[in-house]
Design a protein around this motif. Structure first.
Motif, PDB file in Angstrom:
ATOM      1  N   LEU A 166       1.048  -1.029   0.081  1.00  0.00           N
ATOM      2  CA  LEU A 166      -0.411  -0.260   0.350  1.00  0.00           C
ATOM      3  C   LEU A 166       0.978   1.107   0.265  1.00  0.00           C
ATOM      4  CD1 LEU A 166      -2.358  -1.272   2.100  1.00  0.00           C
ATOM      5  CD2 LEU A 166      -2.960  -1.295   0.111  1.00  0.00           C
ATOM      6  N   ARG A 167       2.051   1.729   0.700  1.00  0.00           N
ATOM      7  CA  ARG A 167       3.141   2.127   0.730  1.00  0.00           C
ATOM      8  C   ARG A 167       3.247   2.763  -1.196  1.00  0.00           C
ATOM      9  NH1 ARG A 167       7.868   2.105   0.218  1.00  0.00           N
ATOM     10  NH2 ARG A 167       8.759   0.074   0.702  1.00  0.00           N
ATOM     11  N   LYS A 168       3.698   1.301  -2.129  1.00  0.00           N
ATOM     12  CA  LYS A 168       3.664   1.808  -2.815  1.00  0.00           C
ATOM     13  C   LYS A 168       3.064   2.422  -3.836  1.00  0.00           C
ATOM     14  CE  LYS A 168       8.124  -2.170  -1.910  1.00  0.00           C
ATOM     15  NZ  LYS A 168       8.288  -3.635  -2.968  1.00  0.00           N
ATOM     16  N   LEU A 169       1.461   1.545  -3.771  1.00  0.00           N
ATOM     17  CA  LEU A 169       0.395   2.364  -4.140  1.00  0.00           C
ATOM     18  C   LEU A 169       0.224   3.764  -4.255  1.00  0.00           C
ATOM     19  CD1 LEU A 169      -2.521  -0.625  -4.334  1.00  0.00           C
ATOM     20  CD2 LEU A 169      -0.510  -0.053  -6.013  1.00  0.00           C
ATOM     21  N   LYS A 170       0.965   4.488  -2.834  1.00  0.00           N
ATOM     22  CA  LYS A 170       1.125   5.967  -2.468  1.00  0.00           C
ATOM     23  C   LYS A 170       1.996   6.345  -2.706  1.00  0.00           C
ATOM     24  CE  LYS A 170      -3.302   6.315  -0.012  1.00  0.00           C
ATOM     25  NZ  LYS A 170      -3.410   7.897  -0.154  1.00  0.00           N
TER      26      LYS A 170
ATOM     27  N   LEU B  82       4.921   6.506  -1.582  1.00  0.00           N
ATOM     28  CA  LEU B  82       5.924   7.270  -1.021  1.00  0.00           C
ATOM     29  C   LEU B  82       6.996   5.807  -0.477  1.00  0.00           C
ATOM     30  CD1 LEU B  82       2.893   7.831   1.538  1.00  0.00           C
ATOM     31  CD2 LEU B  82       4.198   9.169  -0.215  1.00  0.00           C
ATOM     32  N   SER B  83       8.212   6.798   0.127  1.00  0.00           N
ATOM     33  CA  SER B  83       9.166   5.704   0.354  1.00  0.00           C
ATOM     34  C   SER B  83       8.927   5.808   1.888  1.00  0.00           C
ATOM     35  CB  SER B  83      10.151   6.659   0.008  1.00  0.00           C
ATOM     36  OG  SER B  83       9.971   8.535   1.229  1.00  0.00           O
ATOM     37  N   GLN B  84       9.806   5.137   1.879  1.00  0.00           N
ATOM     38  CA  GLN B  84       9.846   4.389   3.978  1.00  0.00           C
ATOM     39  C   GLN B  84       9.501   5.658   4.662  1.00  0.00           C
ATOM     40  OE1 GLN B  84      12.170   1.631   4.608  1.00  0.00           O
ATOM     41  NE2 GLN B  84      10.721  -0.240   3.821  1.00  0.00           N
ATOM     42  N   GLY B  85      10.840   6.446   3.551  1.00  0.00           N
ATOM     43  CA  GLY B  85      10.706   7.715   4.838  1.00  0.00           C
ATOM     44  C   GLY B  85       9.623   8.344   5.059  1.00  0.00           C
ATOM     45  N   ASN B  86       9.373   8.987   4.040  1.00  0.00           N
ATOM     46  CA  ASN B  86       7.767   9.753   3.749  1.00  0.00           C
ATOM     47  C   ASN B  86       6.617   9.371   4.368  1.00  0.00           C
ATOM     48  OD1 ASN B  86       8.558  10.261   0.440  1.00  0.00           O
ATOM     49  ND2 ASN B  86       9.190  11.798   2.069  1.00  0.00           N
ATOM     50  N   LEU B  87       6.321   8.133   4.386  1.00  0.00           N
ATOM     51  CA  LEU B  87       5.383   7.386   5.192  1.00  0.00           C
ATOM     52  C   LEU B  87       5.489   7.320   7.131  1.00  0.00           C
ATOM     53  CD1 LEU B  87       2.597   6.117   5.841  1.00  0.00           C
ATOM     54  CD2 LEU B  87       3.765   2.978   5.185  1.00  0.00           C
ATOM     55  N   ALA B  88       7.087   7.297   7.436  1.00  0.00           N
ATOM     56  CA  ALA B  88       7.327   6.983   8.078  1.00  0.00           C
ATOM     57  C   ALA B  88       6.953   8.178   9.643  1.00  0.00           C
ATOM     58  CB  ALA B  88       9.043   6.830   8.499  1.00  0.00           C
ATOM     59  N   GLU B  89       7.110   9.127   7.805  1.00  0.00           N
ATOM     60  CA  GLU B  89       7.557  10.840   8.469  1.00  0.00           C
ATOM     61  C   GLU B  89       5.796  11.090   9.192  1.00  0.00           C
ATOM     62  OE1 GLU B  89       8.604  15.422   7.300  1.00  0.00           O
ATOM     63  OE2 GLU B  89       9.257  13.548   6.196  1.00  0.00           O
ATOM     64  N   THR B  90       5.350  10.282   8.176  1.00  0.00           N
ATOM     65  CA  THR B  90       3.922  10.977   8.535  1.00  0.00           C
ATOM     66  C   THR B  90       3.332   9.873   9.088  1.00  0.00           C
ATOM     67  OG1 THR B  90       3.576  10.736   5.683  1.00  0.00           O
ATOM     68  CG2 THR B  90       1.289  10.744   6.887  1.00  0.00           C
ATOM     69  N   LEU B  91       3.726   9.110  10.223  1.00  0.00           N
ATOM     70  CA  LEU B  91       2.798   8.217  10.932  1.00  0.00           C
ATOM     71  C   LEU B  91       3.478   8.488  12.410  1.00  0.00           C
ATOM     72  CD1 LEU B  91       2.547   4.529   9.274  1.00  0.00           C
ATOM     73  CD2 LEU B  91       0.685   6.103   9.802  1.00  0.00           C
ATOM     74  N   ASN B  92       4.696   9.792  12.189  1.00  0.00           N
ATOM     75  CA  ASN B  92       5.593   9.914  13.299  1.00  0.00           C
ATOM     76  C   ASN B  92       6.728   8.380  13.916  1.00  0.00           C
ATOM     77  OD1 ASN B  92       6.737  12.651  14.858  1.00  0.00           O
ATOM     78  ND2 ASN B  92       4.950  11.725  16.665  1.00  0.00           N
ATOM     79  N   VAL B  93       6.354   7.736  13.061  1.00  0.00           N
ATOM     80  CA  VAL B  93       7.859   6.662  13.650  1.00  0.00           C
ATOM     81  C   VAL B  93       9.251   6.389  12.790  1.00  0.00           C
ATOM     82  CG1 VAL B  93       5.335   5.039  14.347  1.00  0.00           C
ATOM     83  CG2 VAL B  93       6.776   5.131  11.974  1.00  0.00           C
ATOM     84  N   PRO B  94       9.840   5.932  13.280  1.00  0.00           N
ATOM     85  CA  PRO B  94      11.238   5.520  12.514  1.00  0.00           C
ATOM     86  C   PRO B  94      11.578   5.406  11.551  1.00  0.00           C
ATOM     87  CG  PRO B  94      11.102   5.733  15.446  1.00  0.00           C
ATOM     88  CD  PRO B  94      10.450   5.501  14.908  1.00  0.00           C
ATOM     89  N   ARG B  95      12.227   5.344  10.827  1.00  0.00           N
ATOM     90  CA  ARG B  95      12.579   4.390   9.194  1.00  0.00           C
ATOM     91  C   ARG B  95      12.202   3.352   9.326  1.00  0.00           C
ATOM     92  NH1 ARG B  95      14.680   1.675   5.952  1.00  0.00           N
ATOM     93  NH2 ARG B  95      16.875   2.253   7.310  1.00  0.00           N
TER      94      ARG B  95
ATOM     95  N   ASP C 200      -5.223  -0.836  -7.110  1.00  0.00           N
ATOM     96  CA  ASP C 200      -5.753   1.050  -7.412  1.00  0.00           C
ATOM     97  C   ASP C 200      -6.480   1.147  -6.392  1.00  0.00           C
ATOM     98  OD1 ASP C 200      -7.061   3.352  -7.605  1.00  0.00           O
ATOM     99  OD2 ASP C 200      -7.683   3.074  -8.981  1.00  0.00           O
ATOM    100  N   ILE C 201      -6.256   1.537  -5.103  1.00  0.00           N
ATOM    101  CA  ILE C 201      -6.464   1.693  -3.762  1.00  0.00           C
ATOM    102  C   ILE C 201      -8.266   2.175  -3.425  1.00  0.00           C
ATOM    103  CG2 ILE C 201      -6.498   3.125  -1.902  1.00  0.00           C
ATOM    104  CD1 ILE C 201      -3.540   3.302  -1.707  1.00  0.00           C
ATOM    105  N   LYS C 202      -8.370   2.655  -4.948  1.00  0.00           N
ATOM    106  CA  LYS C 202      -9.990   2.593  -5.395  1.00  0.00           C
ATOM    107  C   LYS C 202     -10.691   1.557  -5.513  1.00  0.00           C
ATOM    108  CE  LYS C 202      -9.127   7.756  -7.408  1.00  0.00           C
ATOM    109  NZ  LYS C 202      -8.955   8.412  -8.694  1.00  0.00           N
ATOM    110  N   SER C 203     -10.007   0.601  -5.587  1.00  0.00           N
ATOM    111  CA  SER C 203     -10.375  -0.502  -5.543  1.00  0.00           C
ATOM    112  C   SER C 203     -11.048  -1.216  -3.875  1.00  0.00           C
ATOM    113  CB  SER C 203      -9.820  -1.614  -5.860  1.00  0.00           C
ATOM    114  OG  SER C 203      -8.868  -2.654  -5.311  1.00  0.00           O
ATOM    115  N   LEU C 204     -10.191  -0.521  -3.105  1.00  0.00           N
ATOM    116  CA  LEU C 204     -10.616  -0.813  -1.502  1.00  0.00           C
ATOM    117  C   LEU C 204     -12.246   0.137  -1.977  1.00  0.00           C
ATOM    118  CD1 LEU C 204      -7.241  -0.924  -0.135  1.00  0.00           C
ATOM    119  CD2 LEU C 204      -9.119  -2.819  -0.649  1.00  0.00           C
TER     120      LEU C 204
END
Length: 261
Positions: free
Chosen positions: A17-21, A23-36, A78-82
């Motif tokens: 799901l991260r790749k569908l968005k 996003l890099s691991q760093g981007n998602l980790a920052e959004t979630l406020n957790v270490p990469r 496609d996340i829209k299929s959810l």
């Protein structure tokens, strides 16, 4: 889960799901406020998120926690299929044939009894036969068998092709729908006196012998709006109805005559 990996479904889903968005691991980790490194450990299956972490992931990807941890989403492109089913966003992919026509799953009579428990199971849905019907607008469609005599002129052995509705607000008063309900399973009825603020649907049969009844919104899992029907002329089992459906692919005019525009 795929056989070629020891990763958990949760680990596979987070990475996919991260790749569908995009996003890099760093981007998602920052959004979630957790270490990469923590996010990387989740995706490798070396550790699992806390309840708070799961909730944050589910909120970010706009799916239920149950879907995130229990359903392999690696086939989603496609996340829209959810889409929303029974209050949860679950996998609902749209499959097309080589000509780009949407493929329609058919629920044979023998399979309809298990639909209430199988409608969110990808393996059950993938096991259903499929056909394509040209000139039907893009969307998610499914074919359901007619049983009983409550909705003439449709007869036993016919199929109703319905378009999936994501929200009860899309219901049009006076139209007919296939509805998956908690207590009655699949029913095909006409909805009259619809008012979303009532919190229920009033279901009517076109055969006046059957009395109308109410279904609260919380007991409804799926709603499919009538698009067209295939009504075999002779009283034969559903196998014949399925053969009729297949032949319809070669006779577009028959479908156009049965469609309600």
């Amino acid at each position: 889960m795929k056989n070629n990996t020891n990763k958990t479904i949760l680990a596979i889903n987070i990475a996919h799901l991260r790749k569908l968005k995009e996003l890099s691991q760093g981007n998602l980790a920052e959004t979630l406020n957790v270490p990469r490194t923590t996010l990387g450990s989740w995706e490798e299956g070396k550790s699992s998120p806390s309840i708070e972490g799961l909730t944050a992931l589910a909120r970010f990807f706009d799916i239920s926690v149950d879907t995130l941890i229990s359903m392999d989403l690696s086939s989603v492109t496609d996340i829209k299929s959810l889409v929303e089913i029974g209050g949860k966003r679950v996998l609902f992919p749209i499959v097309v044939d080589k000509h780009g026509n949407d493929m329609i799953e058919l629920v044979p009579v023998k399979a309809s009894a298990g639909y209430l428990t199988g409608y969110t199971n990808p393996e059950y849905i993938q096991s259903l036969p499929r056909i394509s019907l040209p000139y039907i607008a893009h969307g998610k469609y499914r074919g359901f068998p007619i049983v009983g005599d409550s909705m003439p002129p449709l007869e036993k052995g016919a199929f109703v092709i319905g378009k999936y509705l994501e929200n009860v607000s899309e219901i049009k008063d006076g139209k007919t729908y296939v509805i998956l309900t908690q207590n009655d399973g699949l029913v095909y009825k006409r909805i009259l006196k619809f008012n979303k603020s009532d919190g229920y649907l009033m279901l009517h049969s076109d055969n006046s012998y059957y009395m109308p009844y109410k279904i609260p919104f919380e007991e409804i899992f799926e709603i499919w709006e009538f698009v067209c029907s295939i009504n075999p002329s002779d009283q034969q089992p559903s196998d014949l109805a399925f053969s009729v459906l297949q032949s319809i692919q070669q006779d577009v005019q028959a479908i156009k005559l049965n469609m309600k525009l």
